[in-house]
Write a protein that holds these residues in place. Structure first.
Motif, PDB file in Angstrom:
ATOM      1  N   PHE A 124       0.821  -1.198   0.000  1.00 49.14           N
ATOM      2  CA  PHE A 124       0.000   0.000   0.000  1.00 49.14           C
ATOM      3  C   PHE A 124       0.858   1.251   0.000  1.00 49.14           C
ATOM      4  O   PHE A 124       2.016   1.230   0.406  1.00 49.14           O
ATOM      5  CB  PHE A 124      -0.919   0.027   1.228  1.00 49.14           C
ATOM      6  CG  PHE A 124      -1.683  -1.249   1.440  1.00 49.14           C
ATOM      7  CD1 PHE A 124      -2.410  -1.817   0.411  1.00 49.14           C
ATOM      8  CD2 PHE A 124      -1.671  -1.883   2.675  1.00 49.14           C
ATOM      9  CE1 PHE A 124      -3.117  -2.998   0.613  1.00 49.14           C
ATOM     10  CE2 PHE A 124      -2.368  -3.058   2.884  1.00 49.14           C
ATOM     11  CZ  PHE A 124      -3.092  -3.615   1.851  1.00 49.14           C
ATOM     12  N   ASN A 129      -3.697   3.908  -3.683  1.00 52.96           N
ATOM     13  CA  ASN A 129      -3.476   2.519  -3.286  1.00 52.96           C
ATOM     14  C   ASN A 129      -3.238   2.411  -1.784  1.00 52.96           C
ATOM     15  O   ASN A 129      -2.379   1.675  -1.319  1.00 52.96           O
ATOM     16  CB  ASN A 129      -2.270   1.935  -4.046  1.00 52.96           C
ATOM     17  CG  ASN A 129      -2.171   0.432  -3.888  1.00 52.96           C
ATOM     18  OD1 ASN A 129      -3.175  -0.268  -3.864  1.00 52.96           O
ATOM     19  ND2 ASN A 129      -0.945  -0.066  -3.748  1.00 52.96           N
ATOM     20  N   ARG A 135      -8.919  -3.783   1.178  1.00 54.13           N
ATOM     21  CA  ARG A 135      -7.580  -4.258   0.821  1.00 54.13           C
ATOM     22  C   ARG A 135      -6.910  -4.956   1.999  1.00 54.13           C
ATOM     23  O   ARG A 135      -6.175  -5.935   1.817  1.00 54.13           O
ATOM     24  CB  ARG A 135      -6.723  -3.093   0.339  1.00 54.13           C
ATOM     25  CG  ARG A 135      -7.153  -2.573  -1.030  1.00 54.13           C
ATOM     26  CD  ARG A 135      -6.402  -1.328  -1.405  1.00 54.13           C
ATOM     27  NE  ARG A 135      -6.815  -0.845  -2.722  1.00 54.13           N
ATOM     28  CZ  ARG A 135      -6.843   0.422  -3.078  1.00 54.13           C
ATOM     29  NH1 ARG A 135      -6.470   1.351  -2.215  1.00 54.13           N
ATOM     30  NH2 ARG A 135      -7.236   0.780  -4.283  1.00 54.13           N
ATOM     31  N   ARG A 138      -7.557  -8.630   2.401  1.00 47.58           N
ATOM     32  CA  ARG A 138      -6.892  -9.564   1.473  1.00 47.58           C
ATOM     33  C   ARG A 138      -5.424  -9.784   1.851  1.00 47.58           C
ATOM     34  O   ARG A 138      -4.706 -10.491   1.151  1.00 47.58           O
ATOM     35  CB  ARG A 138      -6.982  -9.034   0.040  1.00 47.58           C
ATOM     36  CG  ARG A 138      -8.408  -8.916  -0.487  1.00 47.58           C
ATOM     37  CD  ARG A 138      -8.415  -8.740  -1.983  1.00 47.58           C
ATOM     38  NE  ARG A 138      -7.826  -7.475  -2.403  1.00 47.58           N
ATOM     39  CZ  ARG A 138      -8.510  -6.350  -2.579  1.00 47.58           C
ATOM     40  NH1 ARG A 138      -9.813  -6.314  -2.350  1.00 47.58           N
ATOM     41  NH2 ARG A 138      -7.888  -5.242  -2.972  1.00 47.58           N
TER      42      ARG A 138
END
Length: 253
Positions: A124, A129, A135, A138
């Motif tokens: 990240f 992002n 996120r 995951r």
């Protein structure tokens, strides 16, 4: 001495349906403008800051009315990719996630934090992002495993306990060496056993002068070396950052 190579390692889902831990939004998420400042400031207010374990300041326990989170958890700052262990009951600012789990003891958390930060930094970054909740769910972690192929939490605890003991002993050895260099220790009277009286500051110091500088915007910040840049902050001994010495010299001209 316990070594990281004493165990086999395997990848695991950190969160999600098959994950080892749970991650969820904070129970408070208080904008700084809404903080209740009335009363003793004893409650940690955790934000996305990378400094001071994420604690921006201490606030009144009246802020519990917004909600709070319990200790022995990990706080994650979204977008900033920060992760810290919180040992006390606390409230938070916005965009903070909380990691909880059955096996998250203080020692296990200290083992996991470097692994978690490494994964977040690698995957990240600030902007498009960043470490969003979806996120984070995951994310996978490589962990030492036991004979059954499951995370070896006992090994993690033992490893951290040994390293903490080493650091503690190193500090004690250093202190004893320094005391030996200083020679005989002189006993000092208790601070409340001596007489005190007020003094005008101008009587104690010869002069007061303003600091020189053209502002941080004109200087390059550096991670190491350089010189400390002082500002009007009540943290870090007044140090905001370190800046390039060449730039400081130019700004004095």
């Amino acid at each position: 001495m316990t070594k990281l190579t004493d165990r086999a390692w395997k990848g695991f889902d950190a969160f999600g349906p098959k994950g080892l831990f749970e991650i969820h939004t904070t129970n408070s998420s208080i904008d700084k403008k809404r903080l209740v400042l009335d009363g003793p400031e004893i409650v940690p207010y955790v934000t996305r800051s990378a400094d001071n374990n994420g604690v921006a300041l201490f606030v009144s326990d009246k802020n519990y009315s917004y909600g709070f989170d319990l200790p022995d958890v990990i706080t994650v700052g979204l977008d900033t990719q920060t992760a810290f262990y919180q040992p006390y009951k606390f409230v938070t600012g916005q965009n903070i996630q909380i990691i909880t789990g059955e096996h998250l003891t203080p020692l296990v958390i200290q083992f996991l934090l470097p692994l978690l930060r490494t994964q977040m930094t690698a995957k990240f970054n600030w902007g498009g992002n960043g470490a969003t909740l979806s996120r984070m769910k995951r994310l996978r972690l490589m962990l030492p495993i036991d004979d059954n192929g499951q995370p070896d939490y006992d090994f993690m605890s033992d490893y951290v306990r040994e390293r903490l003991s080493q650091k503690r002993q190193s500090y004690l050895d250093y202190v004893h060496d320094r005391l030996a260099e200083l020679g005989t220790v002189q006993s000092l009277p208790a601070i409340n056993s001596v007489d005190w009286k007020p003094f005008v500051i101008s009587e104690l110091f010869s002069k007061f002068v303003g600091g020189k500088g053209k502002g941080l915007v004109h200087l390059r910040q550096v991670d190491s070396g350089g010189i400390e840049y002082l500002g009007a902050t009540n943290r870090n001994n007044g140090v905001l950052c370190r800046v390039a010495l060449d730039d400081v010299s130019k700004s004095m001209v």
